[in-house]
Design a protein around this motif. Structure first.
Motif, mmCIF file in Angstrom:
data_model
loop_
_atom_site.group_PDB
_atom_site.id
_atom_site.type_symbol
_atom_site.label_atom_id
_atom_site.label_comp_id
_atom_site.label_asym_id
_atom_site.label_seq_id
_atom_site.Cartn_x
_atom_site.Cartn_y
_atom_site.Cartn_z
ATOM 1 N N GLU A 273 0.831 -1.196 0.000
ATOM 2 C CA GLU A 273 0.000 0.000 0.000
ATOM 3 C C GLU A 273 0.874 1.257 0.000
ATOM 4 O OE1 GLU A 273 -3.436 2.329 -0.061
ATOM 5 O OE2 GLU A 273 -3.045 0.217 -0.561
ATOM 6 N N ARG A 274 2.000 1.187 0.685
ATOM 7 C CA ARG A 274 2.910 2.335 0.706
ATOM 8 C C ARG A 274 3.433 2.646 -0.687
ATOM 9 N NH1 ARG A 274 8.755 2.880 3.877
ATOM 10 N NH2 ARG A 274 8.716 5.160 4.063
ATOM 11 N N ARG A 276 2.090 1.837 -3.571
ATOM 12 C CA ARG A 276 1.000 2.308 -4.412
ATOM 13 C C ARG A 276 0.707 3.788 -4.154
ATOM 14 N NH1 ARG A 276 -4.027 3.481 -4.149
ATOM 15 N NH2 ARG A 276 -4.148 2.990 -1.922
ATOM 16 N N GLN A 277 0.693 4.194 -2.913
ATOM 17 C CA GLN A 277 0.402 5.585 -2.581
ATOM 18 C C GLN A 277 1.505 6.520 -3.065
ATOM 19 O OE1 GLN A 277 -0.323 5.668 1.657
ATOM 20 N NE2 GLN A 277 -2.374 4.767 1.478
ATOM 21 N N VAL A 278 2.757 6.105 -2.893
ATOM 22 C CA VAL A 278 3.869 6.925 -3.385
ATOM 23 C C VAL A 278 3.787 7.062 -4.895
ATOM 24 C CG1 VAL A 278 6.379 7.023 -3.672
ATOM 25 C CG2 VAL A 278 5.399 6.441 -1.442
ATOM 26 N N HIS A 279 3.488 5.966 -5.579
ATOM 27 C CA HIS A 279 3.379 6.014 -7.045
ATOM 28 C C HIS A 279 2.303 7.004 -7.476
ATOM 29 C CE1 HIS A 279 2.975 4.813 -11.214
ATOM 30 N NE2 HIS A 279 1.699 4.531 -10.999
ATOM 31 N N GLU A 280 1.146 6.960 -6.873
ATOM 32 C CA GLU A 280 0.057 7.849 -7.265
ATOM 33 C C GLU A 280 0.421 9.310 -7.011
ATOM 34 O OE1 GLU A 280 -3.389 6.466 -5.211
ATOM 35 O OE2 GLU A 280 -3.609 4.655 -6.470
ATOM 36 N N ALA A 281 1.070 9.571 -5.893
ATOM 37 C CA ALA A 281 1.473 10.939 -5.585
ATOM 38 C C ALA A 281 2.521 11.442 -6.584
ATOM 39 C CB ALA A 281 2.017 11.013 -4.167
ATOM 40 N N HIS A 313 0.417 15.161 -0.397
ATOM 41 C CA HIS A 313 0.213 13.751 -0.057
ATOM 42 C C HIS A 313 1.121 13.306 1.089
ATOM 43 C CE1 HIS A 313 -2.309 12.881 -3.630
ATOM 44 N NE2 HIS A 313 -1.571 13.820 -4.196
#
Length: 390
Positions: A273-274, A276-281, A313
Motif C-alpha cells: 500500500e505504501r 501504491r500511494q507513493v506512485h500515485e502521488a 500527499h
C-alpha cells in the motif's frame, strides 16, 4: 593503408555552427584559443566518441582557423580521423613516451602547439574543472605571457540548447530507452537472477529501436531490488528476484553520445500500500511539473510544481528534480531545483528525475526525458507511465 572517414552523425555545417557559437563567446572573453578538455564537449564540437579521455587530450579551438585541432594519444588518432568531421591534418597524435611519464604528458604537446601557432602570449581559455591542479599549473608555468581565462562552462552552456538535428538523435535514443524498459518488464520474474535481467537490458540497449542501434552504454544501468530500493546508484547484485520484490530501474539509450534517461518502478506481485500511494502521488507530481514547462518558465518553477504537489500527499523529495541532459548523460549547467532561475528555452532538454529515496530500505523511481518546445513540452521517452505489475 590510411583509415577512411566514417559516417558522420551530423553534417559539417552543424559542427561549424556549434564552433561559430563558441568563437563568438571567445571573442567576448578576449581569448584567441580555447583548450577544450571535457570529453563531452569534444564530442559536441567534433563528433568524437571513442573512449580515450582517461589520458590527456584536448581540442584547441582557434579564432584564426575554421576547424579546431585535436591533440590526443597517437594510438587514438585513427579513431579521431575516422569519427570527426575535421581534415586529417587537424588530428595530432602525441607519442607513447608521454604516457606514464612523471614529468611530461599530453598537455605538454598541447602547450607546444599553442606556442607553434603563435598564441603563447595571447588570451587562452581553459576548462579548469576537468584539469588536475598540476595540469592547470603546467599551462600557467609554461605559458607565462599568456592571459589564462577560466572557460570551464563556455561550451557546456552553449550546448544546453539543442539543434533540431540533435533533437532527432535524442528521439532515437529515447526510443531505445523505451525498448529496454519494455524488455525489462518481459524478463523480470521470480527466481531469475538480477544479472540475467541486466544482460537482457544491455542487449536491448545495444540492439536499439526502429533500426537504430545503440552506439555505446552510458551510464551504468542502475537496478535496485528489495531491500535495496533506498539506494539510488547501486549496481545489480548476485541475488534473484522473489515474489513481492520491488525493483527500481534507471537506464538510458545512447545514440552518438546523446542519452535519454528513463526510470520506472516494478513490483512482482501485488505492491505494498505504501508503494501504491507513493506512485500515485509522484504521478500527480509529474503531471504538475510537465504542465508548467514552457519557454519563459524557470527550472525552479518546474521543481516547485512537483514538490508542492507531492507535499499535499505527505511526501517530500530531498534531492533535485532533474538536470540538463544530452551528451554524456549529465550536462552540468541548469538544475531542476528550487532557486535555479535558469529560463527554459525551446530545444533545451532535461531528465525530469523524480526518484525519491525515502528510507534506507525504501525508495521509488519515475522519470522522463523531455524537450522544451516553442509553446510547451515534448516528452521524448514514451514507455508506459505506470507502476509495472509483474
Amino acid at each position: 593503408m590510411a583509415i577512411s572517414k566514417g559516417p558522420q552523425a551530423f553534417p559539417r555545417a552543424e559542427f561549424l555552427r556549434r564552433l561559430a557559437a563558441v568563437k563568438s563567446e571567445m571573442k567576448r572573453r578576449e581569448i584567441d584559443a580555447l583548450v577544450v578538455s571535457d570529453t563531452y564537449n569534444i564530442t559536441y564540437l567534433t563528433g568524437y566518441t571513442a573512449n580515450s579521455g582517461y589520458v590527456p587530450q584536448a581540442l584547441v579551438v582557434s579564432l584564426h582557423e575554421e576547424e579546431p585541432t585535436f591533440i590526443l594519444r597517437r594510438q587514438d588518432a585513427p579513431a579521431a580521423i575516422h569519427q570527426t568531421f575535421m581534415d586529417r591534418d587537424k588530428i595530432i597524435g602525441y607519442p607513447e613516451a608521454l604516457i606514464g611519464n612523471p614529468t611530461m604528458d599530453g598537455y605538454d604537446k598541447v602547450i607546444d602547439f599553442l606556442s607553434e601557432i603563435g598564441l603563447a602570449s595571447r588570451g587562452i581559455g581553459l576548462e579548469l574543472r576537468g584539469l588536475s591542479a598540476q595540469a592547470a599549473e603546467k599551462f600557467r608555468t609554461r605559458l607565462p605571457k599568456a592571459k589564462i581565462v577560466d572557460c570551464t562552462n563556455v561550451v557546456t552552456w552553449i550546448r544546453i540548447v539543442k539543434s533540431d538535428l540533435e533533437i532527432a538523435v535524442m528521439r532515437e535514443a529515447a526510443a531505445i530507452s523505451d525498448a529496454a524498459i519494455m524488455r525489462a518488464a518481459e524478463v523480470i520474474r521470480p527466481g531469475v537472477r538480477e544479472a540475467d535481467v541486466i544482460a537482457e537490458i544491455m542487449g536491448a540497449l545495444a540492439r536499439g529501436a526502429n533500426g537504430k542501434p545503440g552506439t555505446t552504454r552510458f551510464p551504468n544501468v542502475s537496478l535496485c531490488s528489495s531491500p535495496r530500493t533506498g539506494t539510488p546508484h547501486i549496481s545489480w547484485s548476485e541475488d534473484v528476484f522473489r515474489q513481492g520484490s520491488q525493483i527500481n530501474l534507471e537506464l538510458g539509450g545512447v545514440r552518438h553520445g546523446y542519452c535519454a534517461g528513463i526510470m520506472r518502478t516494478f513490483s512482482i506481485g501485488t505492491p505494498s500500500e505504501r508503494l501504491r500511494q507513493v506512485h500515485e502521488a509522484e504521478m500527480e507530481g509529474l503531471e504538475a511539473a510537465l504542465d508548467v514547462i514552457r519557454p519563459g518558465s524557470t527550472c525552479s518553477d518546474v521543481a516547485n510544481a512537483f514538490n508542492r504537489t507531492i507535499e499535499k500527499h505527505g511526501l517530500k523529495k530531498d534531492s533535485r528534480c532533474g538536470y540538463a541532459h544530452g551528451i554524456g548523460w549529465l550536462e552540468p549547467t541548469a538544475s531542476l531545483q528550487n532557486g535555479d532561475r535558469t529560463e527554459l528555452k525551446p530545444n533545451m532538454t532535461f531528465h525530469l528525475m523524480l526518484g525519491n529515496w525515502i528510507d534506507e530500505d525504501f525508495g521509488y523511481v519515475l522519470s522522463e526525458t523531455f524537450r522544451v518546445t516553442e509553446s510547451g513540452v515534448e516528452v521524448l521517452t514514451k514507455a508506459p507511465r505506470k507502476l509495472f505489475l509483474l
